[in-house]
Design a protein around this motif. Structure first.
Motif, PDB file in Angstrom:
ATOM      1  N   GLU A  20      -5.899  -9.214  -6.590  1.00 12.93           N
ATOM      2  CA  GLU A  20      -4.612  -9.320  -7.280  1.00 12.93           C
ATOM      3  C   GLU A  20      -3.556  -8.440  -6.598  1.00 12.93           C
ATOM      4  O   GLU A  20      -2.402  -8.842  -6.451  1.00 12.93           O
ATOM      5  N   ARG A  23      -2.373 -10.245  -3.522  1.00 16.69           N
ATOM      6  CA  ARG A  23      -1.499 -11.359  -3.877  1.00 16.69           C
ATOM      7  C   ARG A  23      -0.089 -10.858  -4.214  1.00 16.69           C
ATOM      8  O   ARG A  23       0.901 -11.389  -3.730  1.00 16.69           O
ATOM      9  N   LYS A  24      -0.013  -9.798  -4.998  1.00 18.99           N
ATOM     10  CA  LYS A  24       1.289  -9.239  -5.381  1.00 18.99           C
ATOM     11  C   LYS A  24       2.023  -8.656  -4.174  1.00 18.99           C
ATOM     12  O   LYS A  24       3.244  -8.781  -4.064  1.00 18.99           O
ATOM     13  N   GLU A  27       3.443 -11.525  -2.111  1.00 18.60           N
ATOM     14  CA  GLU A  27       4.560 -12.102  -2.858  1.00 18.60           C
ATOM     15  C   GLU A  27       5.802 -11.219  -2.748  1.00 18.60           C
ATOM     16  O   GLU A  27       6.906 -11.700  -2.508  1.00 18.60           O
ATOM     17  N   PHE A  28       5.632  -9.912  -2.905  1.00 16.73           N
ATOM     18  CA  PHE A  28       6.734  -8.961  -2.805  1.00 16.73           C
ATOM     19  C   PHE A  28       7.342  -8.965  -1.401  1.00 16.73           C
ATOM     20  O   PHE A  28       8.568  -8.987  -1.240  1.00 16.73           O
ATOM     21  N   LYS A  30       7.260 -11.338   0.857  1.00 14.49           N
ATOM     22  CA  LYS A  30       7.969 -12.594   1.103  1.00 14.49           C
ATOM     23  C   LYS A  30       9.325 -12.603   0.409  1.00 14.49           C
ATOM     24  O   LYS A  30      10.327 -13.022   0.982  1.00 14.49           O
ATOM     25  N   ALA A  31       9.368 -12.132  -0.826  1.00 17.61           N
ATOM     26  CA  ALA A  31      10.613 -12.119  -1.595  1.00 17.61           C
ATOM     27  C   ALA A  31      11.663 -11.222  -0.949  1.00 17.61           C
ATOM     28  O   ALA A  31      12.868 -11.500  -1.019  1.00 17.61           O
ATOM     29  N   ASN A  50       4.983 -14.538   5.997  1.00 21.55           N
ATOM     30  CA  ASN A  50       4.767 -15.976   5.943  1.00 21.55           C
ATOM     31  C   ASN A  50       3.603 -16.421   6.826  1.00 21.55           C
ATOM     32  O   ASN A  50       3.188 -17.566   6.763  1.00 21.55           O
ATOM     33  N   PRO A  54      -1.547 -16.534   1.124  1.00 20.33           N
ATOM     34  CA  PRO A  54      -1.007 -15.942  -0.106  1.00 20.33           C
ATOM     35  C   PRO A  54      -2.078 -15.284  -0.981  1.00 20.33           C
ATOM     36  O   PRO A  54      -1.756 -14.444  -1.812  1.00 20.33           O
ATOM     37  N   THR A  55      -3.325 -15.660  -0.792  1.00 19.33           N
ATOM     38  CA  THR A  55      -4.423 -15.021  -1.524  1.00 19.33           C
ATOM     39  C   THR A  55      -5.575 -14.795  -0.570  1.00 19.33           C
ATOM     40  O   THR A  55      -5.631 -15.385   0.512  1.00 19.33           O
TER      41      THR A  55
END
Length: 63
Positions: A20, A23-24, A27-28, A30-31, A50, A54-55
């Motif tokens: 987890e 994953r976070k 995500e962070f 990429k954002a 990228n 993602p996991t």
């Protein structure tokens, strides 16, 4: 053995937490369009977020 089963449950919780967190993190990154900074072969390198999955699933030992 109750202790062995308890340790297996604890290990599984830790591994799920690591998955987890990964994953976070991705995500962070990429954002924010920010590179992941890692060590490869003793050298610090930047990776485009990228370019990573993602996991990720950590290998669990077979008990």
């Amino acid at each position: 053995m109750e202790t062995k089963e308890h340790l297996k449950e604890e290990r599984d919780k830790i591994v799920k937490g690591l998955e987890e967190a990964y994953r976070k993190l991705v995500e962070f990154k990429k954002a924010n369009n920010s590179p992941l900074v890692v060590v490869r072969n003793g050298k610090i390198v930047e990776i485009d977020p990228n370019d990573v999955p993602p996991t990720i699933l950590y290998k669990r030992s077979q008990d």
